[in-house]
Design a protein around this motif. Structure first.
Motif, PDB file in Angstrom:
ATOM      1  N   GLU A 210       0.824  -1.201   0.000  1.00  0.00           N
ATOM      2  CA  GLU A 210       0.000   0.000   0.000  1.00  0.00           C
ATOM      3  C   GLU A 210       0.864   1.260   0.000  1.00  0.00           C
ATOM      4  OE1 GLU A 210      -3.339   0.393   2.544  1.00  0.00           O
ATOM      5  OE2 GLU A 210      -3.538  -1.775   2.856  1.00  0.00           O
ATOM      6  N   PHE A 211       0.291   2.300  -0.581  1.00  0.00           N
ATOM      7  CA  PHE A 211       0.934   3.618  -0.575  1.00  0.00           C
ATOM      8  C   PHE A 211      -0.175   4.638  -0.373  1.00  0.00           C
ATOM      9  CE2 PHE A 211       2.164   7.604  -2.461  1.00  0.00           C
ATOM     10  CZ  PHE A 211       3.474   7.775  -2.048  1.00  0.00           C
ATOM     11  N   ARG A 212      -0.108   5.386   0.730  1.00  0.00           N
ATOM     12  CA  ARG A 212      -1.172   6.329   1.051  1.00  0.00           C
ATOM     13  C   ARG A 212      -0.597   7.706   1.362  1.00  0.00           C
ATOM     14  NH1 ARG A 212      -6.048   3.582   4.366  1.00  0.00           N
ATOM     15  NH2 ARG A 212      -6.082   1.527   3.364  1.00  0.00           N
ATOM     16  N   LEU A 213      -1.105   8.723   0.687  1.00  0.00           N
ATOM     17  CA  LEU A 213      -0.687  10.096   0.948  1.00  0.00           C
ATOM     18  C   LEU A 213      -1.327  10.614   2.236  1.00  0.00           C
ATOM     19  CD1 LEU A 213      -1.003  11.666  -2.617  1.00  0.00           C
ATOM     20  CD2 LEU A 213       1.115  11.280  -1.364  1.00  0.00           C
ATOM     21  N   ILE A 214      -0.587  11.466   2.935  1.00  0.00           N
ATOM     22  CA  ILE A 214      -1.105  12.136   4.118  1.00  0.00           C
ATOM     23  C   ILE A 214      -1.232  13.635   3.860  1.00  0.00           C
ATOM     24  CG2 ILE A 214      -0.724  12.658   6.563  1.00  0.00           C
ATOM     25  CD1 ILE A 214       0.895  10.051   6.749  1.00  0.00           C
ATOM     26  N   GLU A 215      -0.177  14.231   3.357  1.00  0.00           N
ATOM     27  CA  GLU A 215      -0.159  15.680   3.167  1.00  0.00           C
ATOM     28  C   GLU A 215       0.777  16.032   2.029  1.00  0.00           C
ATOM     29  OE1 GLU A 215       0.714  19.539   5.971  1.00  0.00           O
ATOM     30  OE2 GLU A 215       2.276  18.042   5.756  1.00  0.00           O
ATOM     31  N   MET A 216       0.438  17.116   1.309  1.00  0.00           N
ATOM     32  CA  MET A 216       1.308  17.666   0.265  1.00  0.00           C
ATOM     33  C   MET A 216       1.292  19.177   0.355  1.00  0.00           C
ATOM     34  SD  MET A 216       0.361  15.413  -3.085  1.00  0.00           S
ATOM     35  CE  MET A 216       1.728  16.145  -3.970  1.00  0.00           C
ATOM     36  N   THR A 217       2.457  19.784   0.217  1.00  0.00           N
ATOM     37  CA  THR A 217       2.578  21.241   0.182  1.00  0.00           C
ATOM     38  C   THR A 217       3.691  21.599  -0.795  1.00  0.00           C
ATOM     39  OG1 THR A 217       1.900  21.477   2.487  1.00  0.00           O
ATOM     40  CG2 THR A 217       3.043  23.333   1.501  1.00  0.00           C
ATOM     41  N   GLY A 218       3.387  22.454  -1.759  1.00  0.00           N
ATOM     42  CA  GLY A 218       4.411  22.871  -2.707  1.00  0.00           C
ATOM     43  C   GLY A 218       4.112  24.223  -3.304  1.00  0.00           C
ATOM     44  N   GLY A 219       5.139  25.037  -3.482  1.00  0.00           N
ATOM     45  CA  GLY A 219       4.963  26.364  -4.050  1.00  0.00           C
ATOM     46  C   GLY A 219       4.285  27.304  -3.081  1.00  0.00           C
ATOM     47  N   SER A 220       4.159  28.578  -3.488  1.00  0.00           N
ATOM     48  CA  SER A 220       3.568  29.565  -2.596  1.00  0.00           C
ATOM     49  C   SER A 220       2.598  30.506  -3.297  1.00  0.00           C
ATOM     50  CB  SER A 220       4.667  30.381  -1.911  1.00  0.00           C
ATOM     51  OG  SER A 220       5.506  31.005  -2.872  1.00  0.00           O
ATOM     52  N   VAL A 221       2.946  30.972  -4.492  1.00  0.00           N
ATOM     53  CA  VAL A 221       2.089  31.921  -5.209  1.00  0.00           C
ATOM     54  C   VAL A 221       2.000  31.516  -6.677  1.00  0.00           C
ATOM     55  CG1 VAL A 221       2.446  33.891  -3.683  1.00  0.00           C
ATOM     56  CG2 VAL A 221       4.070  33.464  -5.523  1.00  0.00           C
ATOM     57  N   HIS A 222       0.957  32.004  -7.358  1.00  0.00           N
ATOM     58  CA  HIS A 222       0.682  31.553  -8.721  1.00  0.00           C
ATOM     59  C   HIS A 222       1.725  31.999  -9.729  1.00  0.00           C
ATOM     60  CE1 HIS A 222      -0.772  35.693  -9.182  1.00  0.00           C
ATOM     61  NE2 HIS A 222      -0.757  35.495 -10.488  1.00  0.00           N
ATOM     62  N   ASN A 223       2.438  33.093  -9.435  1.00  0.00           N
ATOM     63  CA  ASN A 223       3.354  33.648 -10.432  1.00  0.00           C
ATOM     64  C   ASN A 223       4.822  33.428 -10.099  1.00  0.00           C
ATOM     65  OD1 ASN A 223       3.365  35.373  -8.265  1.00  0.00           O
ATOM     66  ND2 ASN A 223       2.662  37.177  -9.404  1.00  0.00           N
ATOM     67  N   ALA A 224       5.102  32.423  -9.277  1.00  0.00           N
ATOM     68  CA  ALA A 224       6.488  32.055  -8.974  1.00  0.00           C
ATOM     69  C   ALA A 224       6.678  30.566  -9.225  1.00  0.00           C
ATOM     70  CB  ALA A 224       6.837  32.387  -7.528  1.00  0.00           C
ATOM     71  N   ILE A 225       7.834  30.205  -9.777  1.00  0.00           N
ATOM     72  CA  ILE A 225       8.173  28.795  -9.961  1.00  0.00           C
ATOM     73  C   ILE A 225       8.432  28.190  -8.584  1.00  0.00           C
ATOM     74  CG2 ILE A 225       9.800  27.192 -11.026  1.00  0.00           C
ATOM     75  CD1 ILE A 225      10.411  29.433 -13.086  1.00  0.00           C
ATOM     76  N   ALA A 226       7.820  27.058  -8.320  1.00  0.00           N
ATOM     77  CA  ALA A 226       7.900  26.453  -6.984  1.00  0.00           C
ATOM     78  C   ALA A 226       9.340  26.086  -6.646  1.00  0.00           C
ATOM     79  CB  ALA A 226       7.015  25.217  -6.915  1.00  0.00           C
ATOM     80  N   ARG A 227       9.846  26.644  -5.529  1.00  0.00           N
ATOM     81  CA  ARG A 227      11.211  26.376  -5.087  1.00  0.00           C
ATOM     82  C   ARG A 227      11.275  25.245  -4.079  1.00  0.00           C
ATOM     83  NH1 ARG A 227      13.133  29.688  -1.880  1.00  0.00           N
ATOM     84  NH2 ARG A 227      11.176  30.666  -1.278  1.00  0.00           N
ATOM     85  N   GLU A 228      10.190  25.046  -3.357  1.00  0.00           N
ATOM     86  CA  GLU A 228      10.181  24.058  -2.276  1.00  0.00           C
ATOM     87  C   GLU A 228       8.882  23.272  -2.301  1.00  0.00           C
ATOM     88  OE1 GLU A 228      10.649  26.586   1.082  1.00  0.00           O
ATOM     89  OE2 GLU A 228      12.808  26.880   0.795  1.00  0.00           O
ATOM     90  N   ALA A 229       8.944  22.019  -1.873  1.00  0.00           N
ATOM     91  CA  ALA A 229       7.745  21.187  -1.775  1.00  0.00           C
ATOM     92  C   ALA A 229       8.013  20.099  -0.751  1.00  0.00           C
ATOM     93  CB  ALA A 229       7.387  20.578  -3.133  1.00  0.00           C
ATOM     94  N   SER A 230       6.940  19.586  -0.161  1.00  0.00           N
ATOM     95  CA  SER A 230       7.088  18.513   0.813  1.00  0.00           C
ATOM     96  C   SER A 230       5.842  17.649   0.817  1.00  0.00           C
ATOM     97  CB  SER A 230       7.327  19.078   2.213  1.00  0.00           C
ATOM     98  OG  SER A 230       6.201  19.823   2.639  1.00  0.00           O
TER      99      SER A 230
END
Length: 479
Positions: A210-230
């Protein structure tokens, strides 16, 4: 005279210098907001803390940046130019200083101007980022939101015993402006995260795993290329397999000649159940960890992989200009009590923000439709929450010709005339004020929309000289 509208746009009327009263009014325009980006772990609070400036000189050129945050030169320098033009000693025709709001959120201040708010019909937009270039056109843009709610499964300690919990943190990417930097060799943290998750989930060698997601967070604003994600996830895939996937992918990106991301870091951490409970427990389900089902996790990963990112088409009219691009800007997930449930049932929610740009309105609409269809394929609610039209270049416009001549006389060289693959408020002005002639100029700003944003102070001084020369030699008479 000063006035402000309901969107907090401000216009300041400035009288002409003696001998310039017979000339048409010139609008000097800049926006008052900035992108608020900071490095991970930086304690800066944009609502309370001042921007802390860092000065340096490189090869005799003076620069200013900020300590771990965006600088706000985009577009603070434009506001400074406009206000300076109102000072005594500057030769000028009648001026209207137009200071707009919420440009970085989708040009909303400019798009909601009333037709009678501005009287001038010659406008200098002070929001460009390359000295020596006169911008005569810009891309239009569309921001799309993809949303979906899920019923989570709440894992208690007994059932979690057969699984392991992990977090993945992606950092160290250059990021940058989703328009002007999208054609540079920069990676998106959201794209990297999606591919790593797909690689790990693809290692399920049998239906028993099994593989189950818990949480995702990436990027910050619509007009910036995402620098960080987790992300955080739960699985019974062996640790060594996951570790190898992460290592192989980081090595592949760093060694890929299409990227220049030497500082990329991908951190894999194995966590225990109590740690996950402390981090993700919600009041409605104590001592449980909320997780998505394997099926929903798989569908989310498939959607993320389907989202296009980068340059799709180059202009065939202006060398080096991007015609069509897309930015996988933000992904967010959360668990909370559903707003529409009286009994406090808990829902898992995921939201994706995507930004499209194009100098061609037809292509912009086509690509927007494609993206919304991708969302609908995976049962996500797709909606457009911001859009603006392109500003198409008129290379024969009298204002542009005059400014080119002034630049040549002032600096003894020809300026570059081009268009920009980014949204300028001129795209809104052409709709509200038909017939208005415009150009956009500005100093060298490096890495806007990222904590590395840097302003060239010597370039800023030369652009100020150019602005004063345009105003002093302005030739269009009233009537």
């Amino acid at each position: 005279m000063t006035k402000r509208d309901k969107n907090n746009n401000v216009i300041i009327s400035v009288p002409a210098s003696p001998g310039y009263e017979h000339l048409e009014t010139v609008v000097l325009q800049a926006h008052t907001d900035m992108v608020c980006e900071k490095n991970a772990g930086h304690p800066h609070d944009f609502l309370r803390d001042p921007i802390r400036l860092v000065y340096k000189t490189v090869n005799g050129v003076r620069f200013v940046s900020a300590d771990g945050t965006t600088l706000g030169a985009d577009n603070g320098i434009g506001v400074a130019y406009a206000l300076a033009a109102a000072c005594d000693g500057v030769c000028r025709p009648p001026l209207e200083l137009l200071l707009t709001t919420d440009e970085e959120e989708g040009l909303t201040g400019a798009q909601n101007l009333s037709p009678d708010f501005v009287s001038g019909r010659y406008l200098l937009n002070l929001d460009s980022e390359t000295e020596g270039t006169i911008i005569a056109g810009c891309a239009g843009g569309v921001s799309v939101s993809l949303k979906k709610s899920f019923d989570p499964y709440f894992m208690d300690e007994k059932h979690a015993a057969q699984f392991s919990f992990y977090t993945i943190q992606i950092s160290g990417l250059a990021g940058g402006h989703s328009g002007t930097d999208i054609n540079k060799p920069r990676a998106s943290a959201n794209v990297i995260l999606a591919k790593i998750l797909a690689s790990v989930a693809g290692k399920m060698e049998s239906s028993e795993l099994e593989f189950r997601l818990i949480e995702m967070t990436g990027g910050s604003v619509h007009n910036a290329i995402a620098r960080e994600a987790s992300c955080a996830f739960m699985t019974d895939i062996p640790f060594e397999t996951i570790e190898r996937c992460v290592f192989d992918f980081q090595t592949a990106v760093v060694n890929d000649c299409s990227f220049d991301e030497p500082d990329l870091q991908i951190c894999l951490v194995k966590c225990d159940f109590p740690e996950m409970v402390r981090k993700y427990e919600i009041p409605e389900k104590k001592s449980h960890v909320p997780v998505l089902t394997t099926k929903n996790s798989s569908r989310i990963i498939s959607l993320l992989l389907s989202i296009p990112h980068g340059v799709f088409e180059m202009s065939d009219k202006i060398p080096g200009l991007v015609l069509l691009s897309g930015n996988f800007a933000v992904v967010r997930s959360e668990f909370s009590a559903a707003d529409d449930e009286e009994d406090g049932n808990v829902k898992g929610k995921i939201k994706i923000i995507y930004n499209l740009r194009s100098g061609n309105e037809v292509k912009l609409k086509e690509k927007t439709k494609d993206l919304m269809n991708i969302g609908k394929k995976y049962d996500f609610h797709a909606s457009v929450f911001s859009s603006y039209k392109p500003w198409e270049p008129d290379l024969n416009a009298p204002l542009l010709k005059m400014c080119r001549n002034v630049y040549q006389e002032t600096f003894q060289k020809e300026p570059i005339v081009s268009a920009i693959h980014a949204g300028l408020e001129c795209g809104a002005f052409v709709r509200i004020y038909p017939g208005m002639q415009m150009i956009s100029i500005g100093p060298d700003i490096i890495d806007a929309h990222s904590p590395d944003e840097t302003l060239d102070l010597d370039s800023s001084a030369r652009v100020w000289t150019f602005i004063k020369a345009i105003l002093g030699k302005f030739e269009f008479k009233k009537g």
